[in-house]
Write an enzyme that holds these catalytic residues in place. Sequence first.
Site, PDB file in Angstrom:
ATOM      1  N   TYR A  69       0.869  -1.183   0.000  1.00 20.78           N
ATOM      2  CA  TYR A  69       0.000   0.000   0.000  1.00 20.78           C
ATOM      3  C   TYR A  69       0.902   1.229   0.000  1.00 20.78           C
ATOM      4  O   TYR A  69       1.281   1.749   1.052  1.00 20.78           O
ATOM      5  CB  TYR A  69      -0.892   0.028   1.245  1.00 20.78           C
ATOM      6  N   PHE A 218     -14.059  -3.935   0.931  1.00 23.32           N
ATOM      7  CA  PHE A 218     -14.993  -3.358  -0.048  1.00 23.32           C
ATOM      8  C   PHE A 218     -16.429  -3.352   0.491  1.00 23.32           C
ATOM      9  O   PHE A 218     -17.391  -3.369  -0.265  1.00 23.32           O
ATOM     10  CB  PHE A 218     -14.955  -4.092  -1.393  1.00 23.32           C
ATOM     11  N   GLY A 222     -18.018  -1.461  -2.342  1.00 28.99           N
ATOM     12  CA  GLY A 222     -18.858  -2.341  -3.146  1.00 28.99           C
ATOM     13  C   GLY A 222     -18.260  -2.559  -4.518  1.00 28.99           C
ATOM     14  O   GLY A 222     -17.061  -2.826  -4.665  1.00 28.99           O
TER      15      GLY A 222
END
Length: 306
Positions: A69, A218, A222
Amino acid sequence: MTTRTTPAAAAGTWTLGDLTVNRIGFGAMRLTGSVAFGPGVPGDRDRSIGVLRRAIDLGVDHIDTAAFYFSSRLSANELINRALAPYPDDLVITTKVWPARDPSGAWWWATPEQLRGQVEENLRQLGRDHLDVVNLRIPPSRTTGSIADHFGALAELRDAGLIRHLGVSNAKPEHLAEAQAIAPVVCVQNPLGIGTPAEERELLHRCGEQGIAFVPFFAIAGAGRESGATSAEHPQVLAIARAHGATPAQVRLAWTLRLGPHVLAIPGTGNPDHLEENVAAGTLRLSDDEMARLQTVSSSSPASRT
Ligand SMILES: NC(=O)c1ccc[n+]([C@@H]2O[C@H](COP(=O)([O-])OP(=O)(O)OC[C@H]3O[C@@H](n4cnc5c(N)ncnc54)[C@H](OP(=O)(O)O)[C@@H]3O)[C@@H](O)[C@H]2O)c1
């Protein structure tokens, strides 16, 4: 270990091996910029450090991260180190290995022998002498293949004291079973949110039956996945949010928490206001009727976020 009475404790706790965490945690992927990987607006260092410190103030004691990340200017692990070291005794940091990105950002995948280097990279960046939880993040190319060589290599690092507990991510039920035959698994981290088809929830239930944490990602984004949440929202989610004086993101998080006491939320944000909202979602209780209405929301529905 005693749990402080904090906003993040409102949804209760769960135990990862011998480590107790509040069910509302934090995902570090969004700290480095507006788009998780690739082009996007790089994050603001001071703002991200402020978000991490505020998360701890609110009682967050479970942070999910990864060495991969990073954006052009920021690394999630280094932000965590800068913001939070010396670390609170009760903070559990979960990281993941197998994928990696070279300095240009291009992806590569570790061999079993290279996993030790990835674990050590996380230790260096975080400034720790052991990692609390390490997930083996399974690549798309192994959806149906064996993970035994990689998981076995992590189990050896656990035996050597570099890792306390192991998990799997992007896993299928066969992966979990294969891993459990090698070493104990304390968590499964997979994508899941309102609209996830029932047939993709088998691991959620299996984890509940076996006392393993299920950690969805998520849950807010989504179908937006790595690109993040969009402003479009399903009318059912909007209506339920309005009824509670809550936001759609809070409804999405509360929905995951209602799926079982073993579900741990790790909402990702670089926005201090969103952090407050996400932690406060632990107090939002959806009724059975609302859960049933949300059951009908499809992630591919034209009315939902796309
Ligand atoms: N194991 C894996 O393969 C894997 C994959 C992806 C993610 N993860 C982990 O899971 C965590 C969660 O996933 P995620 O961050 O991709 O997705 P997420 O938590 O579902 O949603 C994050 C997105 O929603 C926005 N957001 C967050 N809180 C909001 C709020 N209250 N209102 C409106 N928008 C909000 C964020 O933007 P802002 O920054 O603007 O708030 C970002 O675009 C990650 O941080 C990472 O630690 C793991």
